[in-house]
Design an enzyme around this catalytic site. Structure first.
Site: not given
Ligand code: MG
Length: 376
Positions: A202, A154
């Site tokens: 995340h 991410y």
């Molecule tokens: Mg976030």
């Protein structure tokens, strides 16, 4: 009326409510970019017939009518449609009162809202360098990610992805957590104690790993660790709290009050981080802020590029009026979006400032927006 536009890479949906008084209208953010095509008929087919001819000055009552109108509720599509209506009604009320919306919320608790930059590096040294660059640009707090060699991530990639046992990208929590800890330790050691550091998990590790990771990062004293758990596993926040004092932020995937209420009431997080349009607009977000205030939890509304400039401005007005404001993600409107959405926010030296014009202070160049329709 729905304004659907894609001036940059994100599809934006904004509701415009027009009244029977010439020149009196308002704008609200209904942007759920991953299902943007579904929000448009949710407004046009379902909410518009309900609202046509209704008074524009009953925001709470209108919100409740929209919320209950489908019987089943708290889904992302309908919540975003309601948010578009709700924020547009707040804009109208500000224009009627000839005041910015933050005045209607009680007035400023601060002149400007602290914001942060998001950076990433393909390795530890590049991540440290990029945090340092943002510090030199005036940011006091920086979210930082690092790419893991051979893995999907991410944020930045750590080189070409390895060939996996299936066609999709490979991600392993262990290497990710070990390298991220090293990177954050390097940031703290090389850049000092004053810079606020944020890292976003995340929701990519198991609950047990999240507890361990939060504990391992405790000595770094993060500004906060973001989304260490998925919404399905929020009960594990009790374990994180029992094991460490790492500051936690959570909420961007929340749609339902039953998701954020226990985390606030049990004081299991430091920052509530909902995506305002996903909760149903300014009206519910204001209630979340006040609930959080009573339990010593601060706000850090989700502010990625898939919040429209109207949405960024609406949450900035809430930031300015909330005594328990913590920090604001995003909100720096640039490029073609700034040409279409005029009068949103002003960025200076790590802080966001709101316009003092009535309502949100925004005017939309609808002709220019129409020249940039949704792309596939
Ligand atoms: Mg976030």
């Amino acid at each position: 009326k729905v304004i659907a536009t894609q001036p940059s890479h994100v599809r934006l949906v904004v509701v415009k409510i027009i009244t029977d008084q010439p020149g009196l209208y308002g704008y609200g953010c209904a942007t759920f970019t991953q299902r943007a095509d579904l929000v448009v008929p949710a407004v046009e087919k379902y909410l518009k017939p309900l609202l046509s001819g209704m008074p524009a000055d009953r925001i709470e009552d209108t919100w409740q009518a929209c919320y209950n109108s489908s019987y089943w509720r708290n889904g992302p599509v309908l919540n975003n449609a309601i948010s578009g209506v709700d924020q547009a009604l707040w804009d109208i009320k500000g224009r009627q009162a000839n005041m910015p919306v933050y005045q209607l919320l009680g007035g400023k608790a601060r002149e400007a809202a602290l914001t942060y930059a998001t950076v990433g590096g393909t390795d530890v040294s590049q991540a440290v360098d990029r945090v340092h660059q943002m510090m030199e640009q005036g940011f006091k707090v920086i979210k930082v990610m690092v790419g893991v060699p051979g893995m999907s991530s991410y944020g930045p990639r750590g080189g070409p992805a390895m060939k996996g046992l299936h066609s999709g990208p490979v991600f392993e929590p262990g290497p990710y957590m070990r390298l991220t800890q090293k990177m954050l330790e390097a940031c703290r050691k090389q850049l000092g104690e004053e810079v606020g550091l944020i890292h976003d998990v995340h929701e990519r590790v198991t609950p047990h790993e999240a507890v361990q990771f939060a504990k391992d990062l405790e000595p770094i004293r993060l500004f906060y660790l973001e989304d260490p758990l998925s919404p399905e596993h929020i009960a594990y926040f009790r374990q994180i709290r029992q094991h460490c004092h790492t500051s936690i932020a959570m909420g961007e995937l929340f749609n339902n009050p039953h998701e954020w209420q226990p985390l606030i009431e049990e004081r299991l997080i430091e920052y509530i981080r909902c995506h305002v349009s996903q909760t149903g607009g300014l009206t519910p977000a204001r209630k979340i802020a006040i609930l959080a205030e009573n339990f010593g939890v601060k706000t850090a509304w989700h502010g990625p590029p898939d919040v429209s400039p109207v949405g960024h401005t609406a949450q900035l007005h809430l930031d300015l009026a909330s005594t328990n404001f913590g920090i604001q993600e995003g909100g720096i409107i640039q490029g073609l979006e700034a040409e279409i959405f005029k009068g949103c926010t002003t960025y200076k030296d790590g802080y966001l400032y709101a316009s003092d014009a009535p309502g949100w202070g925004i005017e939309i160049d609808e002709q220019l927006a129409a020249k940039h329709p949704f792309r596939d």
